[in-house]
Scaffold this active site. Structure first.
Site, PDB file in Angstrom:
ATOM      1  N   ASP A 107       0.800  -1.231   0.000  1.00 65.38           N
ATOM      2  CA  ASP A 107       0.000   0.000   0.000  1.00 65.38           C
ATOM      3  C   ASP A 107       0.831   1.277   0.000  1.00 65.38           C
ATOM      4  O   ASP A 107       0.346   2.327  -0.408  1.00 65.38           O
ATOM      5  CB  ASP A 107      -0.971  -0.006   1.183  1.00 65.38           C
ATOM      6  CG  ASP A 107      -2.072  -1.059   0.974  1.00 65.38           C
ATOM      7  OD1 ASP A 107      -2.389  -1.357  -0.192  1.00 65.38           O
ATOM      8  OD2 ASP A 107      -2.590  -1.577   1.971  1.00 65.38           O
ATOM      9  N   TYR A 161      -9.658  -0.732   2.421  1.00 62.39           N
ATOM     10  CA  TYR A 161      -9.193  -0.604   3.801  1.00 62.39           C
ATOM     11  C   TYR A 161      -8.865   0.826   4.200  1.00 62.39           C
ATOM     12  O   TYR A 161      -8.433   1.624   3.377  1.00 62.39           O
ATOM     13  CB  TYR A 161      -7.915  -1.435   4.005  1.00 62.39           C
ATOM     14  CG  TYR A 161      -8.191  -2.768   4.674  1.00 62.39           C
ATOM     15  CD1 TYR A 161      -8.603  -2.825   6.001  1.00 62.39           C
ATOM     16  CD2 TYR A 161      -8.040  -3.957   3.985  1.00 62.39           C
ATOM     17  CE1 TYR A 161      -8.858  -4.040   6.608  1.00 62.39           C
ATOM     18  CE2 TYR A 161      -8.298  -5.181   4.595  1.00 62.39           C
ATOM     19  CZ  TYR A 161      -8.704  -5.204   5.904  1.00 62.39           C
ATOM     20  OH  TYR A 161      -8.963  -6.407   6.506  1.00 62.39           O
TER      21      TYR A 161
END
Ligand SMILES: [Cu+2]
Length: 648
Positions: free
Chosen positions: A308, A392
């Site tokens: 990420d 997320y």
């Protein structure tokens, strides 16, 4: 260590630059891109992945005094879509010159936000994709949510050298729906981001859409609980911190805040005022990368893992925080200036939140013989940011405590990634969280790079294990146990994993400035909950994210060794970052050490994670151990509101 609280600011464009570590201003970002565009004659098919401050050499930063001229350089990464080529550049902002320009062969810059948007449009417009969703009863592609996933590297010949993403898709009946409730199972569009073309649409066979909408937004909740009374946080005299630009002083702490598109929140030059001077602890700390490997071997789910930071730029996906919602009380916000794909600047207002929190009791003792109690309240400084990466949310919270403790807490929330299954199917590699909705088992691995400077740069790292003494003449009653300290003198010796059963922790010590008791001044790295990866050592993800296999890594400081996964993890075949940095097994004793801590959060999903996961927490602490001569918080005064009867 330099604290620039009283620096004379220098004007550059409309913004103030007071210190070499101040992040680039919006004006500087735009200027750096403009210089590069002009000097290198960059056309419209060139994307700007990165425009950040090239941080000055450490000696220059440490030698900086308030009012000194600030030399500013920008580091840029650009991708030429036509040539499928990546270039790195350094632009000197003072002279307006490109001081370096380099082609970096065989790498893929991270997936940029503009690419997400263009990619979603390309997939929705593709006739093969429209055909595939029509088979599943979906007629309006504009309502399909297209999530581009980094492709990873599985050694497929037809993917070699291509800039690819795998688009996984979800059906919605309105844009306000929970996008992850109805996965369009089995349909994956593969997109070449350089040409922005759908190169194929994989169809693994029909699975019905799950029946429930999974909506959780306020407008979908029929009745809220009604027994919450107001809880107000007020600081009538304002907060106890002082802010000047990016410099912060609070309760003997001195530090600087920074921000980059890849790492997000950065903490610089942390020191604690003690015995009349600011004693350095940390030169720089930030998330260096993270990855989320999933455990399902089926269809193309085996390819699901996301770096990420390194593949998506978690800083560039940071939320603009809201007072009263994200943060309560007296808040100071920092804005983040970042670059768009065409090199322009944009600002995330309120990207970093800073405030004080009451944290219960700091210390306490009651002397029952005289009926007297001494108790102090603990307060912490919280510096945080929250990013949304696809489904997320990750909150990164740095806490600074009055007693010299520094803590990193990650808050994981948002929506779990989902797959659809047939009615009645019980998945092995996931949990049914709603009818026909499978949430795959996965792990979240974070690596934090902490450039330590405990009372200076000459630091060594030790492992401390508690050992049970064997029975014998020295241990006649079999009760003996003791803490054993082992020097980790090389990079290979310093690759370690946690061991809660031996109470294992690591200390960073400076022997050249002992405390009053003659002990080396030290900070300990105290692990929290942790785990190792479950993927087999031969798995692609283990090679690509080798940092996961050890919780502790130590390297000698090198200016460009910044990321646990190396500079270009996107589609990288593996081996970059920490495994490569530590290959030569360099000395890490009595030198300027960088400590890298890997933290694994294990996620076996459960129904309570759906439709949105309540925050889960994980983290670690840096705690003074012999850094001070004694308890450093005896001088914290009793609380004003303390009832006098408390003191006897
Ligand atoms: Cu998770």
């Amino acid at each position: 260590m330099t604290i620039s609280a009283k620096a004379t600011p220098q004007t550059l464009g409309d913004s103030i630059v007071a210190h070499p570590l101040d992040p680039l201003t919006a004006e500087e970002i735009a200027k750096a891109s403009a210089i590069l565009k002009m000097e290198r004659r960059l056309g419209p098919r060139v994307r700007f992945e990165t425009v950040v401050l090239r941080e000055s050499e450490k000696a220059e930063v440490n030698g900086f005094r308030a009012g000194d001229a600030v030399r500013r350089e920008a580091f840029l990464v650009v991708l030429d879509n036509d040539e499928a080529a990546t270039y790195e550049a350094v632009v000197a902002l003072d002279t307006g010159q490109v001081v370096s320009w380099k082609h970096v062969p065989g790498v893929q810059p991270r997936v940029m936000f503009d690419e997400f948007v263009e990619c979603e449009a390309a997939v929705r417009a593709d006739s093969r994709f429209q055909e595939a969703i029509k088979k599943r009863g979906i007629t309006d592609p504009s309502l399909v949510m297209v999530d581009p996933w980094s492709a990873g590297n599985f050694g497929f010949d037809d993917e070699e050298g291509k800039r690819l993403v795998l688009c996984r898709n979800f059906a919605r009946s309105s844009p306000n729906d929970n996008g992850y409730a109805r996965p369009i199972e089995g349909v994956t569009a593969v997109v070449d981001l350089n040409s922005m073309e759908v190169i194929r649409v994989d169809d693994y066979g029909l699975v019905p859409l799950p029946p429930d909408d999974g909506n959780y937004a306020a407008e979908f909740v029929d009745k809220f609980r009604d027994d919450l009374k107001p809880l107000d946080i007020t600081q009538p005299d304002g907060p106890s911190f002082r802010v000047d630009g990016w410099s912060v002083e609070w309760q003997k702490w001195h530090l600087r805040v920074g921000f980059t598109p890849r790492e997000g929140l950065v903490i610089h030059t942390v020191g604690y005022e003690d015995q009349g001077r600011v004693r350095p602890v940390l030169y720089r700390a930030a998330l260096s990368d993270m990855v989320v490997p999933y455990g399902d071997p089926g269809k193309d789910h085996y390819r699901k893992n996301a770096f990420d930071a390194g593949e998506y730029g978690i800083g560039s996906l940071t939320n603009s925080l809201t007072l009263g919602c994200d943060c309560l009380g007296e808040i100071y916000y920092f804005d983040a200036a970042l670059n768009t794909g065409n090199g322009e600047a944009f600002t995330i207002p309120n990207a970093v939140c800073m405030h004080e929190e009451d944290y219960g009791i700091l210390w306490k003792h009651t002397d029952w013989r005289i009926g007297k109690t001494e108790v102090r309240r603990s307060r912490r400084l919280v510096i945080s940011s929250v990013a949304t990466v696809g489904n997320y949310e990750y909150g990164f919270f740095w806490y600074f405590y009055q007693d010299g403790t520094i803590q990193m807490e990650i808050k994981l929330t948002g929506i779990i990634n989902t797959a659809a299954v047939e009615e009645g199917e019980i998945p092995k590699y996931g949990t049914i969280v709603a009818p026909q909705l499978n949430a795959h088992i996965h792990q979240h691995f974070f690596n934090f790079r902490m450039d330590m400077c405990v009372d200076g740069d000459n630091n060594s790292v030790y492992e401390v294990n508690t050992v049970a003494a064997p029975p014998g003449p020295d241990n006649p009653h079999n009760n003996a146990f003791y803490a054993e300290k082992t020097l980790l003198s090389t990079e290979h010796e310093a690759q370690r994993v946690v061991d809660p059963m031996s109470g294992r922790y690591w200390v960073v010590s400076n022997a050249s400035t002992p405390n009053a008791l003659g002990q080396p001044v030290s900070y300990k790295l105290m692990p929290g909950e942790n785990i190792l990866p479950f993927a087999h050592p031969e798995a692609s993800i283990i090679k690509r994210a080798g940092f996961m296999t050890k919780h502790l890594w130590v390297t000698p400081y090198q200016r460009d060794e910044i990321s646990a996964t190396g500079p270009y993890p996107n589609q990288h075949p593996g081996g970059a970052g920490l495994p490569e940095y530590t290959k030569d097994n360099r000395n890490v004793e009595n030198t300027d050490v960088v400590v890298w801590y890997t933290l694994g959060y294990h996620h076996v999903p459960c129904p309570e994670d759906w439709p949105i996961s309540p925050v889960a927490y994980c983290g670690f602490s840096l705690k003074p151990v012999g850094f001070f001569d004694t308890n450093p918080v005896l001088d914290v005064p009793p609380n004003d509101q303390c009832d006098p009867s408390c003191h006897g």
